[in-house]
Scaffold this active site. Structure first.
Site, PDB file in Angstrom:
ATOM      1  N   GLY A   1       0.761  -1.244   0.000  1.00  0.00           N
ATOM      2  CA  GLY A   1       0.000   0.000   0.000  1.00  0.00           C
ATOM      3  C   GLY A   1       0.788   1.289   0.000  1.00  0.00           C
ATOM      4  O   GLY A   1       0.200   2.357  -0.200  1.00  0.00           O
TER       5      GLY A   1
ATOM      6  N   GLU B   1       4.274  -6.448   1.928  1.00  0.00           N
ATOM      7  CA  GLU B   1       3.942  -6.877   0.558  1.00  0.00           C
ATOM      8  C   GLU B   1       3.902  -5.666  -0.369  1.00  0.00           C
ATOM      9  O   GLU B   1       2.857  -5.329  -0.925  1.00  0.00           O
ATOM     10  CB  GLU B   1       2.571  -7.564   0.560  1.00  0.00           C
ATOM     11  CG  GLU B   1       2.458  -8.746   1.509  1.00  0.00           C
ATOM     12  CD  GLU B   1       1.010  -9.208   1.714  1.00  0.00           C
ATOM     13  OE1 GLU B   1       0.080  -8.530   1.237  1.00  0.00           O
ATOM     14  OE2 GLU B   1       0.820 -10.243   2.372  1.00  0.00           O
ATOM     15  N   PRO B   2       5.026  -4.995  -0.574  1.00  0.00           N
ATOM     16  CA  PRO B   2       5.002  -3.812  -1.427  1.00  0.00           C
ATOM     17  C   PRO B   2       4.898  -4.189  -2.903  1.00  0.00           C
ATOM     18  O   PRO B   2       5.521  -5.151  -3.346  1.00  0.00           O
ATOM     19  CB  PRO B   2       6.344  -3.137  -1.135  1.00  0.00           C
ATOM     20  CG  PRO B   2       7.252  -4.276  -0.787  1.00  0.00           C
ATOM     21  CD  PRO B   2       6.388  -5.303  -0.089  1.00  0.00           C
TER      22      PRO B   2
ATOM     23  N   ARG C   1      -5.545   2.665 -15.788  1.00  0.00           N
ATOM     24  CA  ARG C   1      -5.671   3.477 -14.576  1.00  0.00           C
ATOM     25  C   ARG C   1      -6.370   4.831 -14.780  1.00  0.00           C
ATOM     26  O   ARG C   1      -7.217   5.194 -13.969  1.00  0.00           O
ATOM     27  CB  ARG C   1      -4.301   3.664 -13.904  1.00  0.00           C
ATOM     28  CG  ARG C   1      -3.605   2.337 -13.572  1.00  0.00           C
ATOM     29  CD  ARG C   1      -2.414   2.497 -12.630  1.00  0.00           C
ATOM     30  NE  ARG C   1      -2.863   2.844 -11.296  1.00  0.00           N
ATOM     31  CZ  ARG C   1      -2.777   4.034 -10.755  1.00  0.00           C
ATOM     32  NH1 ARG C   1      -2.234   5.031 -11.427  1.00  0.00           N
ATOM     33  NH2 ARG C   1      -3.243   4.255  -9.548  1.00  0.00           N
TER      34      ARG C   1
ATOM     35  N   CYS D   1     -12.443   2.052 -29.161  1.00  0.00           N
ATOM     36  CA  CYS D   1     -13.771   2.597 -29.434  1.00  0.00           C
ATOM     37  C   CYS D   1     -14.583   2.753 -28.158  1.00  0.00           C
ATOM     38  O   CYS D   1     -15.563   2.030 -27.925  1.00  0.00           O
ATOM     39  CB  CYS D   1     -14.497   1.698 -30.428  1.00  0.00           C
ATOM     40  SG  CYS D   1     -13.580   1.566 -31.954  1.00  0.00           S
ATOM     41  N   GLU D   2     -14.167   3.651 -27.302  1.00  0.00           N
ATOM     42  CA  GLU D   2     -14.849   3.986 -26.052  1.00  0.00           C
ATOM     43  C   GLU D   2     -14.526   5.438 -25.765  1.00  0.00           C
ATOM     44  O   GLU D   2     -13.351   5.826 -25.835  1.00  0.00           O
ATOM     45  CB  GLU D   2     -14.256   3.196 -24.864  1.00  0.00           C
ATOM     46  CG  GLU D   2     -14.474   1.726 -24.882  1.00  0.00           C
ATOM     47  CD  GLU D   2     -15.573   1.276 -23.938  1.00  0.00           C
ATOM     48  OE1 GLU D   2     -16.108   2.117 -23.187  1.00  0.00           O
ATOM     49  OE2 GLU D   2     -15.880   0.084 -23.969  1.00  0.00           O
TER      50      GLU D   2
END
Ligand code: LLP
Length: 441
Positions: A261, A295-296, A334, A364-365
């Site tokens: 995190g 847990e990086p 993202r 196509c969005e």
């Protein structure tokens, strides 16, 4: 367009040193990754292409290692951030373990040379097959997320004739500030972990089962956290459970896993101050005498990657200027999915003054964009653009939507570079399809 320089904060000083960009401008004004001009990589590997800087990953790893040095600990790199074999090799050479959340990630970790004992197996919904694969690999521990999973793992382990080492992932239920609601996990009412109130009853259940051994306590707060205090609150809650279990006579606990995190800088956010982090968290860990696991993911690789893309077209429409490039939401989800900010830089020396543009992909969005309302110097068809800080949650979240083959990956080490994942071909797109299917009733 602000210049990006190693170790520089282009917007004003906070956390300098953690801003090391994977790509910087050379004396000629061209963007380069270490000793390699990005232009040369695009010419050799084509675009779109992800470029990773091995040096940046090692630098981040060593900083975090140094901050945690005063307690027994191990960093378990989270594969979900970037599971490219070349990145895994860099991380393994540093001495890290890994955190996996699927049978697929376990397979990748094993292929990259990690031993079973290097692996922490997490995930909110591990299937029986995945639990079996973890047992066969001899993982360091499974982070168990519910009483149901605990019972399933116990049954499978007894059937196989082993005792599964487990940690309990507790939802610390602390309130958080994260960049987006989708990347918060440790608040009350989320699907992850064992609800705080159930922690002791589930631990007691674990102690009563012959197929599991309770060796750890675990939490994960969320991702892209730029504040340290939730870690202190969360760790304090885990230590509280450790104390209650100790008072019950439990003496098998060895690991305190505080998840991942740690945030990185994408724009103006502050990078976490690792010394402050250590000052706030390590005294609590020391009291337990347990080995700290972290847990990086993003912290190690986020700033280490650049997405190189080429301008296909430019367009003026409805009072707006669009730059249409050959990467989009299929390469970097993202911006579209979390409204995330990624710096955009022309690879050539920025010359004329910038105008405000949307940098969009070919998908196509209407939601297919990389950057909205961003200053960019004038660009023409064929020009190269770099999207920065894509080392985490870039390639791993890529898709084949619009039947777009996945891009190549390149690793840079000093003044050398190599294609480490080849670009998919159109043949790859249809490779799994069965032209003469076996019809059954
Ligand atoms: N451990 C657990 C249990 C996790 O769920 C995660 C990330 C990590 C470690 C690593 O977190 P990190 O250090 O990378 O923040 N796709 C999103 C991020 C999702 C993170 C999911 N869990 C994004 O692009 O922002």
């Amino acid at each position: 367009v602000p210049e990006v320089r190693n170790g520089d904060d282009h917007r004003g000083g906070v956390g300098a040193g953690l801003l090391t960009a994977a790509a910087v401008r050379g004396a000629d004004g061209e963007l380069r990754c270490e000793g390699v001009p990005l232009r040369r990589i695009a010419a050799a590997a084509g675009t779109p292409v992800y470029v990773y800087n091995g040096h940046t990953i090692r630098d981040r790893y060593q900083r975090l290692q140094a901050a945690l040095a005063s307690v027994p600990h191990r960093l378990h790199y989270t594969l979900k951030a970037n599971s490219s074999a070349a990145v895994l090799r860099v991380v393994r050479q540093l001495g890290a373990g890994v955190d996996v959340v699927s049978g697929g990630e376990l397979h990748r970790a094993r292929c990259a040379g990690f031993a079973g004992s290097d692996v922490v197996f997490g995930g909110v919904g591990k299937t029986d097959d995945e639990l079996r694969a973890g047992l066969a690999a001899g993982v360091l521990l499974f982070n168990v997320e519910s009483a149901g999973e605990l019972r399933r793992l116990d049954a499978i382990a007894r059937e196989v004739g082993v005792r599964a080492p487990i940690g309990l992932r507790i939802n610390p239920e602390v309130s958080l500030e994260a960049a987006h609601a989708y990347i918060k996990t440790g608040e009350r009412g989320q699907k992850f972990g064992i609800p705080w109130d159930d922690a002791i009853p589930v631990a007691e259940l674990a102690l009563s089962l012959g197929g599991v051994e309770l060796v750890g306590l675990d939490m994960h707060l969320g991702s892209q956290l730029t504040r340290i205090d939730p870690y202190r609150a969360g760790v304090a809650r885990l230590v509280d459970i450790w104390r209650q279990l100790r008072d019950l006579g439990v003496d098998t606990l060895r690991y305190l896993d505080i998840g991942g995190g740690l945030g990185v800088r994408y724009d103006t956010e502050a990078s976490p101050d690792l010394d402050r982090f250590a000052d706030m968290v390590l005294p609590l860990v020391r009291e337990t005498g347990l080995t700290l696991l972290m847990e990086p993911g993003r912290f190690l690789v986020g700033n280490a990657g650049v997405l190189l893309t080429r301008v296909i077209d430019t367009k003026h429409s409805g009072g707006k200027d669009f730059v249409i490039v050959d990467a989009g939401m299929t390469e970097l989800l993202r911006p579209s999915h979390y409204g995330a900010y990624h710096r955009v830089e022309p690879v050539a020396p920025p010359g004329e003054p910038s105008t405000i543009v949307d940098v969009v992909g070919p998908v196509c969005e209407s939601g297919d964009f990389l950057a909205l309302d961003r200053p960019l110097p004038p660009v023409a068809d064929g020009d190269l653009i770099a999207i920065l800080d894509v080392g985490a949650y870039g390639y791993v979240m890529a898709s084949n939507y619009n039947s777009r083959p996945r891009a190549a990956e390149v690793l840079v080490e000093g003044d050398r570079f190599a294609v480490v994942t080849r670009r998919e071909t159109v043949e790859d797109l249809v490779r799994l399809e069965i032209p003469d299917p076996d019809w059954r009733t």
